[in-house]
Write an enzyme that holds these catalytic residues in place. Structure first.
Site, PDB file in Angstrom:
ATOM      1  N   GLY A 280      -6.139  21.307 -31.743  1.00  0.00           N
ATOM      2  CA  GLY A 280      -7.097  21.997 -30.834  1.00  0.00           C
ATOM      3  C   GLY A 280      -7.859  20.811 -30.131  1.00  0.00           C
ATOM      4  N   ALA A 329      -5.617  24.938 -17.450  1.00  0.00           N
ATOM      5  CA  ALA A 329      -6.000  24.474 -16.245  1.00  0.00           C
ATOM      6  C   ALA A 329      -6.328  25.500 -15.097  1.00  0.00           C
ATOM      7  CB  ALA A 329      -4.670  23.416 -15.672  1.00  0.00           C
ATOM      8  N   HIS A 453      18.627  42.309  -7.066  1.00  0.00           N
ATOM      9  CA  HIS A 453      19.553  42.203  -8.250  1.00  0.00           C
ATOM     10  C   HIS A 453      20.721  41.311  -7.854  1.00  0.00           C
ATOM     11  CE1 HIS A 453      22.571  43.828 -10.878  1.00  0.00           C
ATOM     12  NE2 HIS A 453      23.512  43.726  -9.904  1.00  0.00           N
TER      13      HIS A 453
HETATM   14  P1  FAD Z   1     -10.165  17.664 -17.830  1.00  0.00           P
HETATM   15  O1  FAD Z   1      -8.796  18.045 -17.247  1.00  0.00           O
HETATM   16  O2  FAD Z   1     -10.186  17.413 -19.294  1.00  0.00           O
HETATM   17  O3  FAD Z   1     -10.758  16.740 -16.969  1.00  0.00           O
HETATM   18  C1  FAD Z   1     -11.987  16.197 -17.228  1.00  0.00           C
HETATM   19  C2  FAD Z   1     -12.213  14.942 -16.602  1.00  0.00           C
HETATM   20  O4  FAD Z   1     -13.401  14.693 -16.436  1.00  0.00           O
HETATM   21  C3  FAD Z   1     -11.357  13.895 -17.282  1.00  0.00           C
HETATM   22  O5  FAD Z   1     -10.726  13.193 -16.287  1.00  0.00           O
HETATM   23  C4  FAD Z   1     -12.585  13.084 -17.940  1.00  0.00           C
HETATM   24  O6  FAD Z   1     -12.275  11.429 -17.941  1.00  0.00           O
HETATM   25  C5  FAD Z   1     -13.927  13.100 -16.903  1.00  0.00           C
HETATM   26  N1  FAD Z   1     -15.072  13.041 -17.459  1.00  0.00           N
HETATM   27  C6  FAD Z   1     -15.583  13.538 -18.489  1.00  0.00           C
HETATM   28  N2  FAD Z   1     -16.731  13.184 -18.801  1.00  0.00           N
HETATM   29  C7  FAD Z   1     -17.140  12.304 -17.801  1.00  0.00           C
HETATM   30  C8  FAD Z   1     -18.370  11.927 -17.189  1.00  0.00           C
HETATM   31  N3  FAD Z   1     -19.673  12.039 -18.034  1.00  0.00           N
HETATM   32  N4  FAD Z   1     -18.536  11.196 -16.158  1.00  0.00           N
HETATM   33  C9  FAD Z   1     -17.163  11.104 -15.509  1.00  0.00           C
HETATM   34  N5  FAD Z   1     -16.273  11.665 -15.669  1.00  0.00           N
HETATM   35  C10 FAD Z   1     -16.054  12.184 -17.024  1.00  0.00           C
HETATM   36  N6  FAD Z   1      -3.208  23.768 -19.367  1.00  0.00           N
HETATM   37  C11 FAD Z   1      -2.257  24.833 -18.666  1.00  0.00           C
HETATM   38  O7  FAD Z   1      -2.945  25.756 -17.869  1.00  0.00           O
HETATM   39  N7  FAD Z   1      -0.772  24.703 -18.677  1.00  0.00           N
HETATM   40  C12 FAD Z   1      -0.385  23.654 -19.113  1.00  0.00           C
HETATM   41  O8  FAD Z   1       0.963  23.806 -19.306  1.00  0.00           O
HETATM   42  C13 FAD Z   1      -1.161  22.938 -20.077  1.00  0.00           C
HETATM   43  N8  FAD Z   1      -0.397  21.979 -21.034  1.00  0.00           N
HETATM   44  C14 FAD Z   1      -1.080  20.862 -21.506  1.00  0.00           C
HETATM   45  C15 FAD Z   1      -0.588  19.930 -22.218  1.00  0.00           C
HETATM   46  C16 FAD Z   1      -1.292  19.166 -23.123  1.00  0.00           C
HETATM   47  C17 FAD Z   1      -0.365  18.145 -23.851  1.00  0.00           C
HETATM   48  C18 FAD Z   1      -2.745  19.099 -23.155  1.00  0.00           C
HETATM   49  C19 FAD Z   1      -3.490  18.224 -23.686  1.00  0.00           C
HETATM   50  C20 FAD Z   1      -3.384  20.088 -22.428  1.00  0.00           C
HETATM   51  C21 FAD Z   1      -2.458  21.144 -21.549  1.00  0.00           C
HETATM   52  N9  FAD Z   1      -3.146  22.283 -20.798  1.00  0.00           N
HETATM   53  C22 FAD Z   1      -2.195  22.912 -20.204  1.00  0.00           C
HETATM   54  C23 FAD Z   1      -4.845  22.138 -20.724  1.00  0.00           C
HETATM   55  C24 FAD Z   1      -4.954  21.513 -19.432  1.00  0.00           C
HETATM   56  O9  FAD Z   1      -4.673  20.483 -19.266  1.00  0.00           O
HETATM   57  C25 FAD Z   1      -6.709  21.596 -19.681  1.00  0.00           C
HETATM   58  O10 FAD Z   1      -7.087  23.098 -19.631  1.00  0.00           O
HETATM   59  C26 FAD Z   1      -7.459  21.063 -18.305  1.00  0.00           C
HETATM   60  O11 FAD Z   1      -6.948  20.129 -18.020  1.00  0.00           O
HETATM   61  C27 FAD Z   1      -8.924  21.238 -18.262  1.00  0.00           C
HETATM   62  O12 FAD Z   1      -9.364  20.798 -16.693  1.00  0.00           O
HETATM   63  P2  FAD Z   1     -10.972  20.317 -16.784  1.00  0.00           P
HETATM   64  O13 FAD Z   1     -11.026  20.082 -15.456  1.00  0.00           O
HETATM   65  O14 FAD Z   1     -11.833  21.365 -17.521  1.00  0.00           O
HETATM   66  O15 FAD Z   1     -11.001  19.088 -17.602  1.00  0.00           O
HETATM   67  P1  NAI Z   2      -4.101  25.008 -30.335  1.00  0.00           P
HETATM   68  O1  NAI Z   2      -5.494  25.678 -30.458  1.00  0.00           O
HETATM   69  O2  NAI Z   2      -3.076  25.535 -29.608  1.00  0.00           O
HETATM   70  O3  NAI Z   2      -3.250  24.670 -31.825  1.00  0.00           O
HETATM   71  C1  NAI Z   2      -3.921  24.229 -32.888  1.00  0.00           C
HETATM   72  C2  NAI Z   2      -3.172  24.608 -34.350  1.00  0.00           C
HETATM   73  O4  NAI Z   2      -3.690  23.774 -35.258  1.00  0.00           O
HETATM   74  C3  NAI Z   2      -3.471  25.843 -34.430  1.00  0.00           C
HETATM   75  O5  NAI Z   2      -2.477  26.733 -34.877  1.00  0.00           O
HETATM   76  C4  NAI Z   2      -4.496  25.794 -35.676  1.00  0.00           C
HETATM   77  O6  NAI Z   2      -4.533  26.802 -36.656  1.00  0.00           O
HETATM   78  C5  NAI Z   2      -3.933  24.457 -36.266  1.00  0.00           C
HETATM   79  N1  NAI Z   2      -4.911  23.638 -37.086  1.00  0.00           N
HETATM   80  C6  NAI Z   2      -6.313  23.387 -36.930  1.00  0.00           C
HETATM   81  N2  NAI Z   2      -6.722  22.621 -38.022  1.00  0.00           N
HETATM   82  C7  NAI Z   2      -5.491  22.214 -38.674  1.00  0.00           C
HETATM   83  C8  NAI Z   2      -5.279  21.350 -39.650  1.00  0.00           C
HETATM   84  N3  NAI Z   2      -6.352  21.026 -40.283  1.00  0.00           N
HETATM   85  N4  NAI Z   2      -4.250  21.703 -40.162  1.00  0.00           N
HETATM   86  C9  NAI Z   2      -3.321  22.274 -39.954  1.00  0.00           C
HETATM   87  N5  NAI Z   2      -3.296  22.889 -38.734  1.00  0.00           N
HETATM   88  C10 NAI Z   2      -4.226  22.871 -38.266  1.00  0.00           C
HETATM   89  O7  NAI Z   2      -4.402  23.365 -29.965  1.00  0.00           O
HETATM   90  P2  NAI Z   2      -3.186  22.385 -29.519  1.00  0.00           P
HETATM   91  O8  NAI Z   2      -1.976  22.650 -29.430  1.00  0.00           O
HETATM   92  O9  NAI Z   2      -4.015  21.013 -29.967  1.00  0.00           O
HETATM   93  O10 NAI Z   2      -3.541  22.312 -27.779  1.00  0.00           O
HETATM   94  C11 NAI Z   2      -5.136  22.403 -27.476  1.00  0.00           C
HETATM   95  C12 NAI Z   2      -5.241  23.283 -26.106  1.00  0.00           C
HETATM   96  O11 NAI Z   2      -4.422  22.574 -24.905  1.00  0.00           O
HETATM   97  C13 NAI Z   2      -4.533  24.687 -26.455  1.00  0.00           C
HETATM   98  O12 NAI Z   2      -5.346  25.461 -26.942  1.00  0.00           O
HETATM   99  C14 NAI Z   2      -4.395  24.940 -24.975  1.00  0.00           C
HETATM  100  O13 NAI Z   2      -5.658  25.499 -24.446  1.00  0.00           O
HETATM  101  C15 NAI Z   2      -4.109  23.899 -24.224  1.00  0.00           C
HETATM  102  N6  NAI Z   2      -2.745  23.556 -24.119  1.00  0.00           N
HETATM  103  C16 NAI Z   2      -2.020  24.423 -23.275  1.00  0.00           C
HETATM  104  C17 NAI Z   2      -0.641  24.338 -23.056  1.00  0.00           C
HETATM  105  C18 NAI Z   2      -0.169  25.334 -22.118  1.00  0.00           C
HETATM  106  O14 NAI Z   2      -0.825  26.077 -21.308  1.00  0.00           O
HETATM  107  N7  NAI Z   2       1.468  25.590 -21.932  1.00  0.00           N
HETATM  108  C19 NAI Z   2       0.017  23.249 -23.658  1.00  0.00           C
HETATM  109  C20 NAI Z   2      -0.670  22.493 -24.425  1.00  0.00           C
HETATM  110  C21 NAI Z   2      -2.102  22.538 -24.324  1.00  0.00           C
END
Ligand code: FAD
Ligand code: NAI
Length: 474
Positions: A280, A329, A453
């Site tokens: 998370g 996002a 289709h």
């Molecule tokens: P962020 O993208 O975290 O951007 C915040 C920015 O603010 C950062 O660049 C940070 O450097 C900057 N910042 C923070 N504090 C300050 C400050 N005080 N001053 C200046 N700059 C600052 N979501 C999806 O919808 N689809 C996906 O497939 C998906 N895949 C993911 C895969 C992974 C591995 C991860 C980790 C996340 C994924 N997510 C996905 C989640 C998605 O990346 C986030 O929900 C999204 O980036 C959030 O956007 P945000 O603008 O709120 O924050």
């Molecule tokens: P997550 O919330 O999806 O999953 C975290 C998992 O870790 C949960 O199943 C939780 O029960 C488990 N967990 C928590 N503490 C633990 C512990 N101490 N030991 C073992 N298991 C534990 O979070 P994740 O995978 O880190 O992704 C973060 C967020 O980024 C997602 O919730 C999602 O919002 C976003 N994301 C979205 C994607 C997409 O839209 N395809 C892809 C990747 C990330």
């Protein structure tokens, strides 16, 4: 005289950069503060946040590469295509991913130029002011703005005693940049990141063990979807997922990583070469100076906002991962648009009931609206239509028939309440359900729409017909 803007956005991720673009489109002088360089070769600040740099985009690039590899190894044979010896060049794969990231983050810079948005590199922090004008300290310089949008996003949650160095023990940033396929990969957390990145490295040849604290698999998904996913991931794909674990001590040494854990009253040890911690994310509110100006946080440390992303302070808004709701996002982007439009006095709006979720495993998992379990708990009467991809000609032609589409509709009004898909291209198929639900359509509406289709979308059509127990091809 300090720089002055109508709208200043703190954070250049999807929530922040979209808010800035929309504000500029609406005629406001706009600035965006961003502090992270994300390993930029020139050390320059990069736009796009987690999503573009270390999240959505790079993970999907690697998922695509690894799926090609998997198909070349195992999937083409049924089409009569033999490939001989197959190898993966991880450096090339990672470079391709990096190039995509560079192209997209550069693209956002280009959009900022086009819209005359000032990019202010550095850390942003509230320094004072009020509803008539907020003072923001950007790397030591005070900038003033009438409206401030906090879009500081989130960062990975780490666990006590498990130090992430992004070499051996990694969060998402390190796990997207391995320089070789680890022989044994451990993952803590069977959530979205664990499943997506676990799949990437499993397809490329790693032996993957995922340790999950909850006793239930994919608790947020519809029960039938989670059950099917469990079957496919563990039995067909060989992901070793262990539920109900309690993580213990982690040590590193010459033999790699040793992780002690408890499962069902028994002590176990996992040895692995790399460990991904994906348990998370936490909101970025520290160092923001919010306490100095009285910015209220909620019980989970996120910036507290109402349904329109207003904080407790006048003309201060917050969007994206730093506020309540799913950390996605597209949710953050929609909030960014909403806030800019509200600032302009328009009727900005985000429909939180119709936000799609996608997990980009293979098969993909996608859903929108309520699960069957949620409807049952709420005592809402519904009808369900479920059609497997095996009944679809296009899926058969593609050789990809795992999974099903399930549609849930109100028993009285027939309004669609939820759609759940596990199957190929679920990420694209879900859009039809999102549009339908946004316009409060019924299953009968989908049943009466002509679907091309042969396409996978016919499974959605049939699922709608199945709600009324009249599927044509099943
Ligand atoms: P962020 O993208 O975290 O951007 C915040 C920015 O603010 C950062 O660049 C940070 O450097 C900057 N910042 C923070 N504090 C300050 C400050 N005080 N001053 C200046 N700059 C600052 N979501 C999806 O919808 N689809 C996906 O497939 C998906 N895949 C993911 C895969 C992974 C591995 C991860 C980790 C996340 C994924 N997510 C996905 C989640 C998605 O990346 C986030 O929900 C999204 O980036 C959030 O956007 P945000 O603008 O709120 O924050
Ligand atoms: P997550 O919330 O999806 O999953 C975290 C998992 O870790 C949960 O199943 C939780 O029960 C488990 N967990 C928590 N503490 C633990 C512990 N101490 N030991 C073992 N298991 C534990 O979070 P994740 O995978 O880190 O992704 C973060 C967020 O980024 C997602 O919730 C999602 O919002 C976003 N994301 C979205 C994607 C997409 O839209 N395809 C892809 C990747 C990330």
């Amino acid at each position: 005289m300090s720089k002055q803007f109508d709208v200043l956005v703190i954070g250049g991720g999807p929530g922040g950069y979209v808010a800035a673009i929309r504000a500029a489109q609406l005629g406001f002088s706009t600035a965006c503060v961003e502090s992270a360089a994300y390993d930029d070769p020139k050390g320059e600040v990069r736009l796009g946040g987690t999503c573009l740099n270390v999240g959505c985009i790079p993970s999907k690039a690697l998922l695509q590469s690894s799926e090609h590899f998997e198909n070349a190894r195992h999937g083409f044979v049924m089409h009569g295509i033999s490939t001989g010896e197959i190898a993966i060049d991880v450096k090339t794969m990672i470079k391709r991913k990096d190039n995509i990231v560079t192209q997209l983050t550069g693209g956002i810079r280009g959009l900022f130029k086009k819209h005359k948005i000032a990019l202010l590199p550095g850390h942003g922090r509230f320094a004072g002011g009020g509803g008539d004008g907020w003072e923001i300290d950007v790397a030591g310089e005070i900038v003033t703005a009438k409206h401030v949008v906090v879009a500081t996003g989130s960062r990975p949650r780490h666990l006590d005693g498990i130090p992430v160095d992004n070499k051996l023990i990694c969060d998402n940033a390190g796990a997207l940049a391995f320089d070789a396929v680890p022989k044994r990969l451990g993952v803590i957390g069977a959530g979205v990141i664990g499943l997506e990145l676990g799949s990437v490295w499993k397809r490329l040849g790693a032996q993957v063990t995922i340790l999950e604290a909850l006793p239930e698999f994919l608790a947020a998904a519809d029960g039938a979807i989670a059950k099917e996913a469990w079957k496919v991931f563990t039995q067909k794909q060989g992901l070793d997922i262990r539920l109900g674990v309690k993580i213990g001590k982690v040590t590193t040494g010459k033999k790699g990583i040793t992780l002690a854990y408890e499962m069902g009253d028994q002590n176990h040890v996992l040895e692995c070469d790399k460990l991904i911690v994906s348990v998370g994310r936490v909101p970025n509110t520290d160092g923001l100076g919010g306490e100095a100006v009285g910015l209220r946080l909620d019980e989970r440390g996120r910036v507290a906002v109402d349904d329109h992303c207003r904080t407790n302070l006048p003309n201060v808004w917050a969007v994206g991962d730093v506020v309540r709701g799913p950390m996605l996002a597209h949710k953050g982007m929609e909030e960014g648009v909403m806030v800019a439009e509200l600032i302009a006095g328009q009727a900005g709006h985000c429909n939180y009931d119709v936000i799609p979720w996608v997990i980009y495993t293979h098969p993909e998992i996608a859903w929108v609206g309520k699960t069957e379990e949620q409807l049952q708990r709420a005592g809402i009467e519904y009808r369900a239509g479920r059609i497997p991809f095996t009944a679809n000609g296009r899926a058969l032609g593609q050789g990809d028939t795992t999974g099903f589409v399930k549609m849930l509709a109100d028993a009285k009004t027939d309004q669609i309440l939820g759609v759940h898909i596990i199957g190929t291209n679920a990420s694209e198929l879900i859009s039809e359900a999102v549009v339908a639900m946004e316009f409060q359509a019924s299953s009968e509406d989908i049943a009466r729409i002509v679907h091309a289709h042969p396409t996978l979308s016919e499974v959605m059509h049939e699922a709608a017909l199945a709600v009324d127990k009249r599927p044509l091809h099943f």
